[in-house]
Design a protein around this motif. Structure first.
Motif, PDB file in Angstrom:
ATOM      1  N   LEU A 134       0.992  -1.170  -0.018  1.00  0.00           N
ATOM      2  CA  LEU A 134      -0.078  -0.125   0.143  1.00  0.00           C
ATOM      3  C   LEU A 134       0.884   1.333  -0.070  1.00  0.00           C
ATOM      4  CD1 LEU A 134      -2.874  -1.238   2.551  1.00  0.00           C
ATOM      5  CD2 LEU A 134      -2.959  -0.869   0.137  1.00  0.00           C
TER       6      LEU A 134
ATOM      7  N   ARG B 278      -4.654  -5.596  -4.957  1.00  0.00           N
ATOM      8  CA  ARG B 278      -5.461  -4.327  -4.545  1.00  0.00           C
ATOM      9  C   ARG B 278      -6.761  -4.548  -5.178  1.00  0.00           C
ATOM     10  NH1 ARG B 278      -1.703  -0.136  -4.023  1.00  0.00           N
ATOM     11  NH2 ARG B 278       0.530  -0.667  -4.369  1.00  0.00           N
TER      12      ARG B 278
ATOM     13  N   LEU C 161      -7.608  -4.264   0.291  1.00  0.00           N
ATOM     14  CA  LEU C 161      -6.839  -5.173  -0.216  1.00  0.00           C
ATOM     15  C   LEU C 161      -7.360  -6.631  -0.199  1.00  0.00           C
ATOM     16  CD1 LEU C 161      -3.397  -4.757   1.537  1.00  0.00           C
ATOM     17  CD2 LEU C 161      -3.608  -4.594  -0.819  1.00  0.00           C
TER      18      LEU C 161
END
Length: 183
Positions: free
Chosen positions: A63, A142, A107
């Motif tokens: 991230l 993602r 996620l």
């Protein structure tokens, strides 16, 4: 169990290239690998706690990076549970950790295991191989990338059935040849 965990990365990379991409088991994987956006990480952890710590660390690192640089991470855990049912418990714990860190909807966690078995399917059924990897692997994706990929591939729900048909067509010998890199 593997003496040198670092030796688990190359078979995982080859599995991704030969099986997942080579057989188009995941039509979204080729582009991210070609762009260098797949990160292969390794944890030598030999217990759930260590694997979970590595998962949280890799999720935060994923991230922290631009998706154009790193879109997805494969965390290879060669010392994770060899028993698939026990590994499924570890995956559930990983999903809770992602949620507890506020990463739900950001996620997604997928998993692969050498002894993967679909519920209600014989352990020797070749279709289990669609989710079998050389080593226990936690796959961080993602959500935004998944959504884009699904929009670009309108028949995403058909992937599962197509993969089953591909593996049935190949059979165990054909699957072994794919993994070995032989025609």
């Amino acid at each position: 169990m593997i003496a040198d965990p670092a030796l688990a990365l190359e078979p995982t990379r080859l599995w991704l290239e030969r099986a997942v991409i080579g057989l188009n088991l995941c039509p979204f994987a080729k582009a991210v690998l070609a762009k260098g956006q797949v990160h292969f990480a390794l944890t030598p952890a030999q217990d759930w706690g260590g694997v979970c710590e590595a998962l949280v660390r890799e999720a935060a690192e994923l991230l922290a990076r631009d998706p154009a640089e790193r879109d997805t991470t494969l965390l290879v855990a060669p010392h994770a549970p060899a028993d698939f049912v026990e590994f499924a418990g570890l995956v559930a714990q990983g999903e809770r950790l992602l949620a507890n860190n506020g990463w739900s909807g950001i996620l997604q966690l997928a998993s692969f295991h050498p002894a993967f078995q679909f519920a209600g399917v014989d352990p020797e059924d070749i279709t289990n191989s669609t989710n079998r990897s050389p080593w226990p692997t936690l796959h961080l994706l993602r959500e935004a990338s998944i959504e884009r990929a699904v929009r670009a591939f309108p028949d995403a729900a058909d992937i599962y059935e197509a993969n089953m048909a591909t593996l049935r067509r190949l059979g165990p010998d054909g699957w072994a040849q794919v993994l070995a890199g032989t025609p």
